[in-house]
Design an enzyme around this catalytic site. Structure first.
Site, short mmCIF file in Angstrom:
data_model
loop_
_atom_site.label_atom_id
_atom_site.label_comp_id
_atom_site.label_asym_id
_atom_site.label_seq_id
_atom_site.Cartn_x
_atom_site.Cartn_y
_atom_site.Cartn_z
N GLU A 77 0.85 -1.19 0.00
CA GLU A 77 0.00 0.00 0.00
C GLU A 77 0.89 1.24 0.00
OE1 GLU A 77 -4.09 -1.61 2.05
OE2 GLU A 77 -2.59 -0.79 3.39
N HIS A 135 -9.08 9.49 2.71
CA HIS A 135 -8.63 8.40 1.83
C HIS A 135 -8.84 8.85 0.41
CE1 HIS A 135 -8.16 4.46 0.04
NE2 HIS A 135 -7.84 3.96 1.21
N ARG A 161 -1.00 8.87 1.52
CA ARG A 161 -2.38 9.26 1.26
C ARG A 161 -2.63 10.75 1.18
NH1 ARG A 161 -5.53 5.06 5.06
NH2 ARG A 161 -4.92 3.35 3.72
N HIS A 182 -11.48 9.49 6.28
CA HIS A 182 -11.26 8.06 6.48
C HIS A 182 -10.78 7.70 7.88
CE1 HIS A 182 -10.28 3.96 5.37
NE2 HIS A 182 -9.01 4.13 5.69
N ARG A 229 -1.43 9.00 8.97
CA ARG A 229 -1.26 7.57 9.24
C ARG A 229 -0.81 6.81 8.00
NH1 ARG A 229 -4.61 3.01 8.60
NH2 ARG A 229 -6.39 4.28 7.99
P1 FAD Z 1 -14.01 0.51 15.91
O1 FAD Z 1 -13.74 -0.76 15.23
O2 FAD Z 1 -14.50 1.64 15.08
O3 FAD Z 1 -15.06 0.20 17.05
C1 FAD Z 1 -15.64 1.23 17.81
C2 FAD Z 1 -16.52 0.59 18.85
O4 FAD Z 1 -16.91 1.56 19.80
C3 FAD Z 1 -17.81 0.02 18.29
O5 FAD Z 1 -18.09 -1.20 18.92
C4 FAD Z 1 -18.86 1.06 18.69
O6 FAD Z 1 -20.15 0.52 18.87
C5 FAD Z 1 -18.29 1.49 20.02
N1 FAD Z 1 -18.74 2.82 20.45
C6 FAD Z 1 -18.50 4.02 19.90
N2 FAD Z 1 -19.09 4.99 20.61
C7 FAD Z 1 -19.73 4.39 21.63
C8 FAD Z 1 -20.54 4.82 22.70
N3 FAD Z 1 -20.87 6.11 22.87
N4 FAD Z 1 -21.04 3.91 23.55
C9 FAD Z 1 -20.77 2.58 23.41
N5 FAD Z 1 -20.00 2.11 22.42
C10 FAD Z 1 -19.49 3.00 21.54
N6 FAD Z 1 -7.08 0.17 9.06
C11 FAD Z 1 -6.11 -0.71 8.77
O7 FAD Z 1 -5.14 -0.83 9.52
N7 FAD Z 1 -6.21 -1.49 7.66
C12 FAD Z 1 -7.25 -1.42 6.80
O8 FAD Z 1 -7.30 -2.15 5.82
C13 FAD Z 1 -8.28 -0.48 7.07
N8 FAD Z 1 -9.32 -0.35 6.23
C14 FAD Z 1 -10.34 0.50 6.57
C15 FAD Z 1 -11.47 0.57 5.75
C16 FAD Z 1 -12.54 1.37 6.11
C17 FAD Z 1 -13.75 1.44 5.22
C18 FAD Z 1 -12.48 2.14 7.30
C19 FAD Z 1 -13.62 3.01 7.71
C20 FAD Z 1 -11.35 2.08 8.11
C21 FAD Z 1 -10.28 1.27 7.75
N9 FAD Z 1 -9.14 1.18 8.55
C22 FAD Z 1 -8.16 0.29 8.24
C23 FAD Z 1 -9.11 1.84 9.86
C24 FAD Z 1 -9.47 0.82 10.93
O9 FAD Z 1 -10.49 -0.01 10.46
C25 FAD Z 1 -9.92 1.49 12.21
O10 FAD Z 1 -9.04 2.49 12.60
C26 FAD Z 1 -10.02 0.46 13.34
O11 FAD Z 1 -10.81 -0.62 12.95
C27 FAD Z 1 -10.58 1.12 14.59
O12 FAD Z 1 -10.82 0.10 15.53
P2 FAD Z 1 -11.30 0.49 16.98
O13 FAD Z 1 -11.35 -0.76 17.76
O14 FAD Z 1 -10.50 1.63 17.49
O15 FAD Z 1 -12.77 1.08 16.74
C1 SIN Z 2 -7.41 0.51 2.52
O1 SIN Z 2 -7.65 -0.68 2.38
O2 SIN Z 2 -7.11 1.27 1.60
C2 SIN Z 2 -7.48 1.06 3.87
C3 SIN Z 2 -6.24 0.76 4.56
C4 SIN Z 2 -6.11 1.62 5.77
O3 SIN Z 2 -6.96 2.46 6.03
O4 SIN Z 2 -5.10 1.46 6.45
#
Ligand code: FAD
Ligand code: SIN
Length: 539
Positions: free
Chosen positions: A121, A245, A296, A357, A392
């Site tokens: 990437e 993104h 990015r 993103h 990032r």
């Molecule tokens: P999340 O997985 O967002 O979980 C948040 C949790 O908090 C959820 O369970 C939600 O219900 C809970 N929550 C929020 N507010 C409250 C509240 N007030 N009360 C109770 N619960 C609450 N990163 C990579 O490294 N590789 C990738 O390939 C990649 N692809 C991506 C593709 C997309 C489309 C997106 C949007 C992001 C991508 N990212 C990627 C970024 C990555 O997915 C996120 O940064 C990561 O998953 C965040 O994980 P987290 O556990 O911090 O939060």
């Molecule tokens: C992607 O698959 O392009 C997202 C990867 C990332 O957010 O790190």
């Protein structure tokens, strides 16, 4: 009001929250809250994969350097080294939980790691992304949830919207202590507010993408954790660093479908659409020698520039020059989703635009996931750990969730005896009644914030635009405070209040930074200052 007491309260059931829960459950009872479905966060939507040094030709030093270059030097080197060195073990733990990473079927060679297929990437100098086709996050979410559900020490509660952290001021007898003992949460099923108590609390609430009109993030990414921590007294850092993104599908009905960066990593080209000067030609080489694989911020700004210069709605991302079987095999999810929309990516280009993103800034934590408040930890996208700096690097964020989820859990377990038991807390005031007429206004305010954040606090900023946004925030704040003071809380009102708080922190931080660095680009200060300094806000 019900009061539920566990050893540890985890707010969020994505990669960070469940990683922490699984580790803690070795000897503690934990409750994990999600504000909607347990798989409703960004984790489930992640596509490209997870970055880790897994190939003999790669090195920790190279991963550290790539992360620092993408982050425009604003990263904390100690944090970067910590996360990068923990990455291979994190991948092993996920594989042991059953995440079916794509294997190294070709048996080695330049593009393959020892055991797993490694994709590439933007900003990575090596192939180092393990993945499960183009739906890595879903595979991770499924495996973590399966392990959590099977563990008797873990209680999973969905439909619980955390409102505010419980600190000393919520005790029956007032205590000035800043210690955090859990959270008040709106139970969507009973429509009442419960107190969820524990000796330690971990914020894993994800990012704040929905502060912007166009975002790849799910509906719940409203920055609740950042706002709650700020209100409770934590510092936040680098909130101006919002990642856009480069390639979100442009479609009038499907507004937030990401086209993974791995499409460019596997040879996809960004081109101007036909009908304009240079139509059908690649444009990235004009902006950066790394072309489509520049970090990015550079690619997103280049697309934004071309769209504005030529009055376009979108640019094209084209992988149709690769063999159809290769495309279908590497990107089965994207291929199927776009075919449903009558776009055959093996034959034609994909219309794309940049969209918000990732929230690089957040709650300040140390290497053990500790925030400024005793008893409060945080992990994942809600934090500013020092890993990402001003931008990032792709696929470093899931990694951050696994490393800091684990680190926070280990610290709590090691220091359990130092954590005081929660006191009796005051019940939530439920005397206020909802005025249904006003709920429409909540929706309007929400839309207004997202619109002006997109228009004035987006990819290219100016001081004037930021001041305009700040003015709107000040006006809205009066209205929102009034609703919050008079009406019974609803999930929408809770989110609106948080969205506005986060918007305020982003604009304040952006106005504070008098330079252009990484994701913060302003026409008024186009140059980067010699010294990289975090924008740290203290309540
Ligand atoms: P999340 O997985 O967002 O979980 C948040 C949790 O908090 C959820 O369970 C939600 O219900 C809970 N929550 C929020 N507010 C409250 C509240 N007030 N009360 C109770 N619960 C609450 N990163 C990579 O490294 N590789 C990738 O390939 C990649 N692809 C991506 C593709 C997309 C489309 C997106 C949007 C992001 C991508 N990212 C990627 C970024 C990555 O997915 C996120 O940064 C990561 O998953 C965040 O994980 P987290 O556990 O911090 O939060
Ligand atoms: C992607 O698959 O392009 C997202 C990867 C990332 O957010 O790190």
């Amino acid at each position: 009001m019900s009061t539920i007491t566990h050893d540890v309260v985890i707010i969020g059931s994505g990669a960070a929250g469940l990683t922490a829960a699984i580790n803690l459950a070795q000897d503690r009872k934990v409750v994990v809250l999600a504000k909607g479905a347990l798989d409703g966060g960004s984790t489930n939507w992640a596509q490209g994969g997870i970055a880790a040094v897994l190939d003999a030709g790669d090195s920790f030093e190279a991963h550290v350097e790539d992360t620092m270059v993408a982050g425009a030097g604003l990263n904390n080197r100690e944090t970067v080294e910590f996360v990068v060195s923990e990455a291979p073990a994190a991948i092993e733990r996920l594989a042991a939980l059953g995440v079916p990473f794509n294997p190294n079927e070709a048996g080695g060679g330049e593009e393959f790691g020892e055991r797993w297929h490694l994709t590439r990437e933007g900003g990575h100098s090596h192939r180092r992304i393990v993945h499960v086709d183009d739906a890595t996050g879903h595979a991770v979410q499924v495996a973590l949830l399966k392990a959590a559900r099977a563990n008797p020490n873990i209680t999973l509660l969905e439909d619980m919207v955390a409102i505010d952290l419980i600190t000393g001021r919520h005790g029956e007898k007032y205590s000035g202590e800043g210690h955090v003992w859990g959270v008040y949460a709106f139970n969507k099923q009973t429509k009442h507010v419960d107190a969820i108590l524990g000796r330690a609390t971990i914020l894993c609430t994800g990012g704040a993408g929905r502060t912007y009109l166009f975002s790849t993030a799910p509906r719940g990414a409203t920055g609740d954790g950042i706002a709650m921590a700020w209100r409770a007294g934590c510092r936040v850092s680098n909130m101006e660093m919002n990642q856009f993104h480069p390639t979100c599908l442009y479609n009038l009905e499907v507004k937030n479908f990401l086209i993974t960066e791995a499409v460019r990593g596997e040879g996809g080209h960004l081109k101007l659409p036909p009908g304009v000067p240079g139509g059908g030609e690649r444009f990235m080489p004009r902006f950066d020698p790394r072309g489509e694989l520049a970090p990015r911020d550079i690619v997103a700004r280049a697309i934004d520039h071309e769209i504005k210069r030529l009055g376009l709605d979108y640019v094209h991302l084209d992988i149709s020059h690769k063999p159809p079987e290769f495309v279908r095999q590497h990107f089965p999810t994207i291929y199927a989703r776009l075919l449903d929309l009558d776009i055959d990516i093996t034959k034609e280009p994909i219309p794309v635009v940049p969209a918000q993103h990732y929230t690089c800034g957040g709650v300040v934590i140390d290497l053990d996931g500790r925030t400024d408040l005793p008893g409060l930890y945080a992990a994942g996208e809600v934090t500013e750990s020092g890993l990402h700096g001003a931008n990032r690097l792709a696929s470093n964020s899931l990694l951050e969730c696994f490393v800091f989820g684990e680190a926070a859990a280990k610290h709590i377990r090691a220091h359990w005896d130092d954590l005081p038991a929660p006191p009796a807390v005051r019940p939530w005031d439920e005397s206020r009644v909802t005025n249904s007429d006003e709920e429409v206004i909540v929706q309007h305010n929400w839309k207004e914030i997202r619109r002006f954040m997109w228009d004035y606090v987006g990819i290219v900023r100016t001081t004037k635009r930021l001041e305009r946004a700040q003015h709107r925030i000040d006006l809205l704040a009066k209205e929102v405070d009034e609703y919050y003071g008079h009406f019974r809380v609803t999930p929408d009102l809770i989110e609106l209040r948080n969205l506005l708080e986060v918007a305020r922190l982003v604009v304040r931080s952006a106005l504070h930074r008098k330079e252009s660095r990484g994701l913060h680009y302003t026409l008024d200060y186009p140059d980067m200052l010699p010294e990289a300094v975090d924008t740290v806000l203290a309540p």
